[in-house]
Design a protein around this motif. Sequence first.
Motif, short mmCIF file in Angstrom:
data_model
loop_
_atom_site.label_atom_id
_atom_site.label_comp_id
_atom_site.label_asym_id
_atom_site.label_seq_id
_atom_site.Cartn_x
_atom_site.Cartn_y
_atom_site.Cartn_z
N ASN A 177 68.21 24.73 -79.72
CA ASN A 177 68.11 25.96 -80.51
C ASN A 177 69.01 25.86 -81.73
O ASN A 177 70.03 26.54 -81.83
N PRO A 178 68.67 25.00 -82.69
CA PRO A 178 69.55 24.74 -83.83
C PRO A 178 69.77 25.93 -84.74
O PRO A 178 70.71 25.94 -85.52
N LYS A 179 68.92 26.96 -84.63
CA LYS A 179 69.06 28.11 -85.52
C LYS A 179 70.05 29.13 -85.00
O LYS A 179 70.33 30.13 -85.66
N GLU A 180 70.57 28.92 -83.80
CA GLU A 180 71.55 29.86 -83.26
C GLU A 180 72.81 29.87 -84.12
O GLU A 180 73.28 28.84 -84.58
N GLU A 181 73.37 31.05 -84.33
CA GLU A 181 74.55 31.18 -85.17
C GLU A 181 75.81 30.91 -84.36
O GLU A 181 75.90 31.25 -83.19
N VAL A 182 76.80 30.31 -85.00
CA VAL A 182 78.05 29.96 -84.33
C VAL A 182 78.77 31.20 -83.79
O VAL A 182 79.48 31.14 -82.81
N LYS A 183 78.55 32.34 -84.43
CA LYS A 183 79.27 33.53 -84.01
C LYS A 183 78.95 33.93 -82.56
O LYS A 183 79.69 34.67 -81.94
N LEU A 212 78.83 31.79 -80.09
CA LEU A 212 79.50 30.87 -79.17
C LEU A 212 80.86 31.43 -78.80
O LEU A 212 81.90 30.88 -79.10
N LEU A 213 80.81 32.57 -78.15
CA LEU A 213 82.00 33.29 -77.71
C LEU A 213 81.86 33.48 -76.20
O LEU A 213 80.78 33.75 -75.69
N HIS A 250 79.19 33.21 -70.72
CA HIS A 250 78.99 32.36 -71.89
C HIS A 250 78.13 33.05 -72.95
O HIS A 250 77.23 33.83 -72.64
N ASP A 251 78.42 32.72 -74.20
CA ASP A 251 77.63 33.19 -75.34
C ASP A 251 77.50 34.71 -75.36
O ASP A 251 76.41 35.26 -75.52
N ILE A 301 89.97 37.44 -70.80
CA ILE A 301 90.22 36.72 -72.05
C ILE A 301 88.89 36.42 -72.73
O ILE A 301 87.96 35.96 -72.08
N GLU A 302 88.82 36.69 -74.03
CA GLU A 302 87.64 36.39 -74.83
C GLU A 302 88.02 35.42 -75.94
O GLU A 302 88.94 35.70 -76.71
N SER A 303 87.34 34.28 -75.99
CA SER A 303 87.64 33.30 -77.03
C SER A 303 86.62 32.16 -76.95
O SER A 303 85.58 32.29 -76.31
N SER A 304 86.93 31.05 -77.62
CA SER A 304 86.08 29.87 -77.56
C SER A 304 86.27 29.17 -76.22
O SER A 304 87.23 29.42 -75.48
N SER A 305 85.36 28.26 -75.89
CA SER A 305 85.47 27.53 -74.62
C SER A 305 86.72 26.68 -74.58
O SER A 305 87.34 26.52 -73.53
#
Length: 245
Positions: free
Chosen positions: A30-36, A38-39, A127-128, A93-97
Amino acid sequence: MEVRKTKSSPVEKIGTSLFHHLLDKRTLLNPKEEVKYLLHRLIFIAYISPELADKRDLGAHYEQLYQKLQQFYQGDGVTGLLLIYPSYVVHTIESSSDVLFSVLRDLRNMQEHRTLIVDPKILVMSHDIPNRLFQQWSYKVLKLPARTLVDKSHREPTEKLVSESLTLLLRLGTYLLRTPKSSKTPPDSILDKVPELIIPQDTIGDLLEREELLSSQKYLETYDSPLNIVMDSGHVFGSTNPTTV
């Protein structure tokens, strides 16, 4: 009661663990997914070490840890809430992996010394998630009476207890999120207004005894170990059971 804060802003990085491999594959599909998006959100519970004299030291430990992690993973903001009970903790906790797995490794290191918290169990790793539930990271020392003995002859299913606990945490986060950022009322005072949204101590104590919940060590062994992949079969080595990717 004490409250401390850190600021937020999410960024995601890719690693070599089972979790990162599956995340990398999903991104390729899914290359069109936005990085935002990935939380991720980690929620764990644990006993407080009997050697911990001042519970504010636990809050200070995490405050220093998140400051270091945000310097190392620049842009990977941390939000969430650490609730410190007389005998337990509930930490969201909420953050990157990368940050969340660093927190899990810190938990593993804590078990060697057992001076802060003991025998942590993972309630959920989400995830996400599309949005943060908390505006900053903070902690609160709850002024509650010590846990009383409960009747263990009737035990609710683990799935029900986890679901009820997560529902309370989500409702609490939603309540705090609705509080205006310009409000002069500190977060600890806000929490005092909604005691019905605090997970009961008996529930936490019961969950910590459930073998169905993974310890932080077991979770790391399953999802954070390096991968060896047989490309023609799709077999992944790094967990106790074979899987495909």
